[in-house]
Scaffold this active site. Structure first.
Site, PDB file in Angstrom:
ATOM      1  N   HIS A  97       0.691  -1.270   0.452  1.00 57.92           N
ATOM      2  CA  HIS A  97       0.103  -0.327   0.587  1.00 57.92           C
ATOM      3  C   HIS A  97       0.938   0.942   0.264  1.00 57.92           C
ATOM      4  CE1 HIS A  97      -2.722   2.376   1.611  1.00 57.92           C
ATOM      5  NE2 HIS A  97      -3.739   1.902   1.456  1.00 57.92           N
ATOM      6  N   ASP A 131       3.183  -4.244   8.121  1.00 55.25           N
ATOM      7  CA  ASP A 131       1.833  -3.869   7.866  1.00 55.25           C
ATOM      8  C   ASP A 131       1.146  -4.543   8.090  1.00 55.25           C
ATOM      9  OD1 ASP A 131       0.015  -2.167   6.779  1.00 55.25           O
ATOM     10  OD2 ASP A 131       0.441  -1.666   5.248  1.00 55.25           O
ATOM     11  N   GLN A 137      -4.151  -5.272   7.579  1.00 51.30           N
ATOM     12  CA  GLN A 137      -5.537  -6.005   6.461  1.00 51.30           C
ATOM     13  C   GLN A 137      -5.359  -7.062   7.648  1.00 51.30           C
ATOM     14  OE1 GLN A 137      -8.271  -5.056   4.443  1.00 51.30           O
ATOM     15  NE2 GLN A 137      -6.799  -3.114   3.619  1.00 51.30           N
ATOM     16  N   LYS A 145     -10.778  -0.741  10.062  1.00 50.54           N
ATOM     17  CA  LYS A 145     -10.802  -1.478   9.758  1.00 50.54           C
ATOM     18  C   LYS A 145     -11.295  -2.984  10.391  1.00 50.54           C
ATOM     19  CE  LYS A 145      -7.099  -0.144   5.898  1.00 50.54           C
ATOM     20  NZ  LYS A 145      -8.481   0.377   4.946  1.00 50.54           N
ATOM     21  N   CYS A 171      -4.269   2.446  -3.695  1.00 55.56           N
ATOM     22  CA  CYS A 171      -3.296   2.663  -3.181  1.00 55.56           C
ATOM     23  C   CYS A 171      -2.292   2.133  -3.026  1.00 55.56           C
ATOM     24  CB  CYS A 171      -3.482   3.238  -1.350  1.00 55.56           C
ATOM     25  SG  CYS A 171      -4.848   4.643  -1.108  1.00 55.56           S
TER      26      CYS A 171
HETATM   27  C1  LIG Z   1      -2.260  -2.963   3.786  1.00 53.11           C
HETATM   28  C2  LIG Z   1      -2.774  -1.596   3.919  1.00 53.11           C
HETATM   29  N1  LIG Z   1      -1.687  -0.399   4.919  1.00 53.11           N
HETATM   30  C3  LIG Z   1      -2.115   0.163   5.272  1.00 53.11           C
HETATM   31  C4  LIG Z   1      -3.347   1.228   5.048  1.00 53.11           C
HETATM   32  C5  LIG Z   1      -3.308   2.746   5.217  1.00 53.11           C
HETATM   33  O1  LIG Z   1      -4.316   2.476   6.639  1.00 53.11           O
HETATM   34  P1  LIG Z   1      -5.055   3.238   7.097  1.00 53.11           P
HETATM   35  O2  LIG Z   1      -5.311   4.632   6.225  1.00 53.11           O
HETATM   36  O3  LIG Z   1      -6.118   3.450   7.716  1.00 53.11           O
HETATM   37  O4  LIG Z   1      -3.960   4.304   7.539  1.00 53.11           O
HETATM   38  C6  LIG Z   1      -4.201   0.438   4.297  1.00 53.11           C
HETATM   39  C7  LIG Z   1      -5.796   0.694   3.744  1.00 53.11           C
HETATM   40  O5  LIG Z   1      -6.481   0.421   3.144  1.00 53.11           O
HETATM   41  C8  LIG Z   1      -3.830  -1.000   3.469  1.00 53.11           C
HETATM   42  O6  LIG Z   1      -5.022  -1.509   2.590  1.00 53.11           O
END
Ligand SMILES: Cc1ncc(COP(=O)(O)O)c(C=O)c1O
Length: 441
Positions: free
Chosen positions: A154, A230, A233, A256, A398
Site C-alpha cells: 500500500h 503492515d 489487513q 478496519k 492506494c
Molecule cells: C495494507 C494496508 N496498509 C495500510 C493502509 C492504510 O491504512 P490507514 O489509511 O488506516 O492508515 C491500508 C488501508 O487501506 C491498507 O490496506
C-alpha cells in the site's frame, strides 16, 4: 461449514504458478461458525437501503462497519467518563485515563504483546509506519543503507520510505511478485543481503495475498535486518501474535476491525521503543521541558504527543471485545469459507469473462477480491453495482506499483467481513450479470 475446497476451478486471473506455502492455515471445520444473521443485526447500517435495495456492503478492506456495541461504548464514555487523560487528580480524569489504559491492555492481549507499554496509539496504520520511518529510520539509516519492500505494498508503506530514501540517500530493494500475486522469493537472499530493514504487508489489500511473514522475518533477521509488518489487513482477520510473527514492528488501524476511525496502533518491543527518539513533539510526551531542551516521557507516552483520541481508543477496545466474542479463529474460518464460495460461484457463473486477481487457494488469501469484468471500467462497474445496493470499491486501492505489475490502471474490489454471507456474494453476482448486459455492445 464447508471447508476451503482445494479442488476449486481455477479462477480466471493472473497466471497460474505459486511458489510459497502460506504460513497461516486454519482448519475451517475446526471452529465455531459465525451466526451471520445475529452479527448483521448488530450493525444498524446494514439495515439501511441504497437505491431502494438492501445495502450489500463489500468494502470492508477500505473501512469496516461498526456494531452497536462499539458505538455504545463510545457514547457511554462521553456520557459518563470524559475528561482529558493523565496529569489530572480528579475522579473523572482518572476514569478517562483508566478507560484508555484499559483499552491499551486489551490491544496488547489481542496481539500477544508482552506488556501494554508496547502499544503506541497512533491515528492509523499510516501514522504508525511513518513513526517507524521518522523515528527508528532517521536514527538508524544512513546514506547507502538498503531497505526492502515488496511490490504489493500500500502507498502507506511505500511513500514514507521513498521520502526517507530521498532525504538520506537510501537504497530501496523490491521483492517481486509471481504471476499469482504471491511474493517471489527466489532471489530473497540477495535482496536481503546487508539490508537494515524489511517492511512488508502481512496481507495485500488488493489481491488478498497473505505473505509468509514468519519465514520472511527469520530470513531478514538472519541477514541482520529488522522487520516491520503492515498488518492493516491482517489483524482484523487473522489471530495475531507478534511473537509468532517474529516481527519487530507491527502497525494497524482500528477502523478496519469494527472500531472507529481516528485510532491506530504501532506495536514494538519495549527495548526497541525505548531506544528510539520521539516522533512528534508536544504535550503529553515529555518528562521535563526547559528553555534549552526536553526530556521525553517513558514509552509509550513518548510517542503520543498531544491529546489522544480517547473515545476512539475506548471504541477500539469494544471492537476487540466484539471480535474476541466471535473468536478470531471463527472469523478467519468464516472468511476462508466465504472466499471459497466466492471463487467457486463467481468462476462457475462468469468463466473467462471475469478475472479474479491473486492466489487461487482461499486459505492463502484474505477476504479481498479484485475483479476485472468484460473490459468494463471498474468505475462504471461499481456504479452499476451501486444501483443494486452493492458497495465495492473501484480504483488503484492506494497500490499503484502493484497495479502496474498487474498491468491495469484500476480494479473493482469486493471485500467481506464477519457480517457478510453467501447471499451477499449472490447479490454481487446478480449485479455483475446486470452490468454485463448493461454494457453489452
Ligand atoms: C495494507 C494496508 N496498509 C495500510 C493502509 C492504510 O491504512 P490507514 O489509511 O488506516 O492508515 C491500508 C488501508 O487501506 C491498507 O490496506
Amino acid at each position: 461449514m464447508p471447508g476451503a475446497s482445494s479442488d476449486l476451478d481455477t479462477p480466471a486471473g493472473i497466471g497460474s504458478s505459486g511458489s510459497l506455502d502460506d504460513a497461516v492455515t486454519v482448519d475451517v471445520e475446526a471452529f465455531d461458525t459465525i451466526d451471520v444473521a445475529a452479527v448483521k443485526a448488530d450493525f444498524p447500517i446494514l439495515s439501511t437501503k441504497v437505491h431502494d435495495r438492501r445495502l450489500v456492503f463489500l468494502d470492508s478492506a477500505a473501512s469496516s462497519q461498526k456494531p452497536v456495541q462499539v458505538m455504545a461504548a463510545m457514547d457511554e464514555y462521553y456520557e459518563t467518563s470524559h475528561a482529558n487523560v493523565h496529569r489530572a487528580a480528579y475522579t473523572l480524569a482518572e476514569a478517562a485515563t483508566n478507560a484508555m489504559e484499559g483499552a491499551r491492555a486489551k490491544v496488547a492481549r489481542f496481539i500477544g504483546a508482552a506488556v501494554p507499554e508496547e502499544i503506541v496509539f497512533t491515528k492509523n496504520a499510516t501514522e504508525g509506519i511513518n513513526l517507524v520511518a521518522r523515528s527508528w529510520g532517521a536514527a538508524n539509516l544512513n546514506a547507502g543503507d538498503a531497505i526492502v519492500l515488496t511490490q504489493l505494498e500500500h502507498h502507506s508503506n511505500i511513500v514514507p520510505w521513498l521520502q526517507l530514501a530521498a532525504e538520506r540517500g537510501l537504497e530501496i530493494r523490491w521483492i517481486p511478485l509471481t504471476d499469482e500475486g504471491k511474493l517471489d522469493l527466489q532471489d530473497l537472499d540477495r535482496i536481503l543481503d546487508g539490508a537494515k530493514l524489511l517492511c512488508l504487508s502481512a496481507m495485500s489489500n488488493v489481491v488478498g495475498t497473505i505473505t509468509p511473514a514468519r519465514h520472511l522475518a527469520d530470513a531478514a533477521h538472519a541477514a541482520g535486518a529488522l522487520v516491520c509488518l503492515d498488518a492493516c489487513q491482517y489483524v482484523p482477520h487473522v489471530r495475531t501474535d507478534v511473537t509468532d510473527l517474529g516481527c519487530d514492528f507491527l502497525a494497524f488501524s482500528g477502523h478496519k476491525m469494527l472500531g472507529p476511525t481516528g485510532v491506530g496502533v504501532l506495536w514494538s518491543r519495549l527495548d526497541l521503543l525505548e531506544s528510539m527518539p520521539p516522533f512528534l513533539g508536544g504535550g503529553g510526551m515529555i518528562l521535563d521541558v526547559t528553555l534549552d531542551g526536553f526530556i521525553p516521557a517513558d514509552v509509550p507516552h513518548k510517542f503520543e504527543a498531544g491529546t489522544p483520541p480517547i473515545a476512539e481508543i475506548v471504541g477500539l477496545g469494544a471492537a476487540i471485545d466484539y471480535l474476541e466474542a466471535l473468536g478470531m479463529d471463527a472469523v478467519r474460518a468464516h472468511e476462508i469459507e466465504l472466499t471459497a464460495y466466492a471463487l467457486r460461484s463467481l468462476t462457475a457463473r462468469f468463466g473467462d469473462d471475469l478475472s479474479i486477481y491473486g492466489p487461487h487457494e482461499p486459505d492463502e488469501r484474505g477476504g479481498v477480491m479484485s475483479l476485472a469484468y468484460k473490459g468494463i471500467h471498474p468505475h462504471d462497474l461499481s456504479q452499476v453495482l451501486d444501483q443494486h445496493g452493492v458497495a465495492v470499491r473501484p480504483g488503484h486501492h492506494c497500490a499503484k506499483p502493484l497495479m502496474r505489475v498487474l498491468g491495469v490502471g484500476a480494479t473493482a474490489r469486493a471485500s467481506w467481513y464477519v457480517y457478510n454471507d453467501h447471499s451477499d456474494i449472490d447479490v454481487l453476482a446478480d449485479a455483475l450479470e446486470d452490468a454485463g448486459e448493461f454494457f453489452a455492445f
